[in-house]
Design an enzyme around this catalytic site. Structure first.
Site, PDB file in Angstrom:
ATOM      1  N   ASP A 230       0.847  -0.857  -0.032  1.00 38.59           N
ATOM      2  CA  ASP A 230       0.171   0.029  -0.143  1.00 38.59           C
ATOM      3  C   ASP A 230       0.959   1.150  -0.094  1.00 38.59           C
ATOM      4  OD1 ASP A 230       0.836  -0.390   2.466  1.00 38.59           O
ATOM      5  OD2 ASP A 230      -0.679   0.535   3.709  1.00 38.59           O
ATOM      6  N   ASP A 308       6.878  -5.933  14.434  1.00 40.42           N
ATOM      7  CA  ASP A 308       7.476  -4.327  14.575  1.00 40.42           C
ATOM      8  C   ASP A 308       7.806  -3.881  15.904  1.00 40.42           C
ATOM      9  OD1 ASP A 308       4.723  -4.453  14.566  1.00 40.42           O
ATOM     10  OD2 ASP A 308       4.488  -2.673  13.281  1.00 40.42           O
TER      11      ASP A 308
END
Ligand SMILES: *[C@@H]1O[C@H](CO)[C@@H](O)[C@H](O)[C@H]1NC(C)=O
Length: 464
Positions: A230, A308
């Site tokens: 994206d 993350d």
């Protein structure tokens, strides 16, 4: 004899490290107001670091020579031992079969032809695109292919999870402009009941682990840029990574280069500072480059979910920093999926994408190396005039140059950040874009440092 001199060199480096640590990192630099003391400290620091750099360079040269001699004596079969952790990882991740062969162009992606550099010595950097079930991956791929300066230098590998047919068709339509691989393990993941709603994060972690392993171990690339499906990219996206590549190689206190500024909204960046780069202790992700050795380090303990935030923990980060730009070289164009749609609407969509090409590979970026950067940075931050939020907002500051807004507690950090429109969250105690606790941004035509006291000596992981 040889071993003894290597030991000597290592001990010297260690002693140097300890000295630097105490002099530089942990020692209170002085009272906030006591500028003279600070200046003396910094000057002293400067000359010490310079002296040590010279010594260090000699030592490294010496080590290099020793290692070369040693390598000549090591029989070749001993050299490949570092694959073992990866084999464990592969086993743990339950890999069932190889990636599908069907789409694999035999020429540019087979192992035998793998090279670390082009004939001219420039590095080969794989671009790993993560994809699942969004056909809008096309928007991202179109830009990557259009802006890619050299097909051989930047092989694109699209790793697809989810087996979504339409998305697979889109990716396949690029034929041999890229390599399409598919994550083979589509089994249900065993997820604790309370985390069921976070299933997506488990799938992402599994996909990342598998695909990074493909790129670094199966295909044997030395360096990769991670992109998600994206992302829009800036005109100098490739140039940015190529220009910063030597920093990542030579500075062991760096573990990534990111294209992303977490506070990169219009109004918080200097829209003319196209070439300005920073170091950050906060791992930004969102278009980032890493080396194979980092993957080999992380792979054996790769988490099942939330990779993350996991990577931002001190155990993984080990005090390493990333390079990040003032003006982002990526921007998300929005996603439907695991990430919070609200977060996109409130924040992500305002990130300013750099529009001007900067010739980073022709620039001298050595100011970003830790030994150069930290001194200059601490100097600038703590010599800058202290102002309040309302002074900054009113624009009534008469002195030129950067200013500083101090913070001493988690709560004042958060409330100041909120008023300024900055991200106000912490991960493992590190504020977004923070470096040595300092969050630097641009406001009312002025560089501003939201900074802890000058005697700051590390992040408090209880700040969240
Ligand atoms: C790069 O800049 C540094 C100062 O930041 C300077 O010392 C060095 O000589 C420069 N290198 C080149 C090749 O110009």
């Amino acid at each position: 004899m040889r071993n003894r001199s290597i030991a000597f060199v290592l001990i010297s480096l260690f002693v140097w490290g300890v000295i630097t640590y105490f002099l530089f990192l942990d020692r209170p630099i002085g009272k906030e107001q006591d500028k003279n003391l600070l200046t003396i400290q910094i000057t002293k620091l400067e000359s010490e670091v310079k002296h040590q750099i010279a010594i260090n360079r000699e030592l490294l040269k010496h080590i290099g020579e020793q290692l070369k001699k040693a390598a000549e004596k090591v029989p070749p079969e001993v050299k490949d031992t570092r694959k073992d952790p990866i084999q464990n990882y592969v086993h743990k991740a339950g890999e069932r079969n190889q990636e599908p062969k069907e789409d694999k162009p035999k020429t540019s992606f087979s192992k035998e032809t793998q090279k670390k550099t082009l004939p001219n010595g420039s590095p080969i950097i794989a671009v790993l695109v993560f994809s699942c079930n969004r056909i809008t991956v096309q928007r991202c791929l179109d830009q990557l292919i259009k802006l890619r300066p050299n097909v051989d230098q930047f092989p694109i590998i699209v790793s697809q999870d989810c087996e979504h047919q339409q998305t697979a068709d889109v990716i396949r339509s690029y034929k041999n402009q890229l390599l399409h691989i598919q994550q083979p393990d589509q089994s249900e993941i065993d997820i604790p009941p309370r985390e069921k709603k976070f299933r997506g994060y488990f799938k992402i972690a599994r996909h990342y682990g598998w695909a990074l392993n493909q790129v670094f171990v199966e295909f044997g690339y030395e360096t990769a840029i991670i992109v998600e499906d994206d992302l829009d990219i800036a005109p100098d996206f490739f140039e940015y990574f190529l220009g910063t590549y030597p920093l990542l190689v030579s500075d062991k206190s760096l573990w990534c280069v990111s294209a992303w500024n977490d506070n990169g909204k219009s109004g918080l960046v200097d829209e003319h500072a196209h070439n300005l780069l920073y170091r950050t202790d906060f791992f930004p992700g969102l278009g980032w480059m890493l080396k194979r050795d980092l993957w080999l380090e992380l792979a054996p303990k790769w988490p099942r979910a939330y990779w993350d935030d996991w990577i931002r923990q001190p155990e993984q980060r080990k005090n390493r920093a990333c390079i990040r730009p003032e003006l982002s070289r990526t921007r998300t164009f929005g996603k439907i999926g695991v990430s919070n749609g609200l977060f996109f609407e409130k924040h992500l969509k305002f990130i300013k994408l750099n529009e001007q090409f900067v010739p980073f590979t022709a620039m001298n970026l050595t100011y970003l190396l830790k030994d150069n950067y930290d001194i200059a940075f601490v100097n600038e931050v703590y010599q800058s005039k202290v102002v309040s939020y309302s002074e900054l907002k009113s624009g009534n500051i008469v002195v030129p140059g950067p200013v500083r807004i101090p913070y001493y507690t988690r709560q004042t950090y958060k409330s100041t950040a909120k008023m300024l429109g900055l991200m106000d969250d912490f991960r493992s105690g590190v504020p977004r874009t923070g470096y040595r606790g300092v969050v630097t941004f641009f406001y009312n035509k002025r560089r501003v440092h939201l900074a802890p006291g000058a005697n700051w000596n590390g992040y408090d992981i209880t700040w969240s």
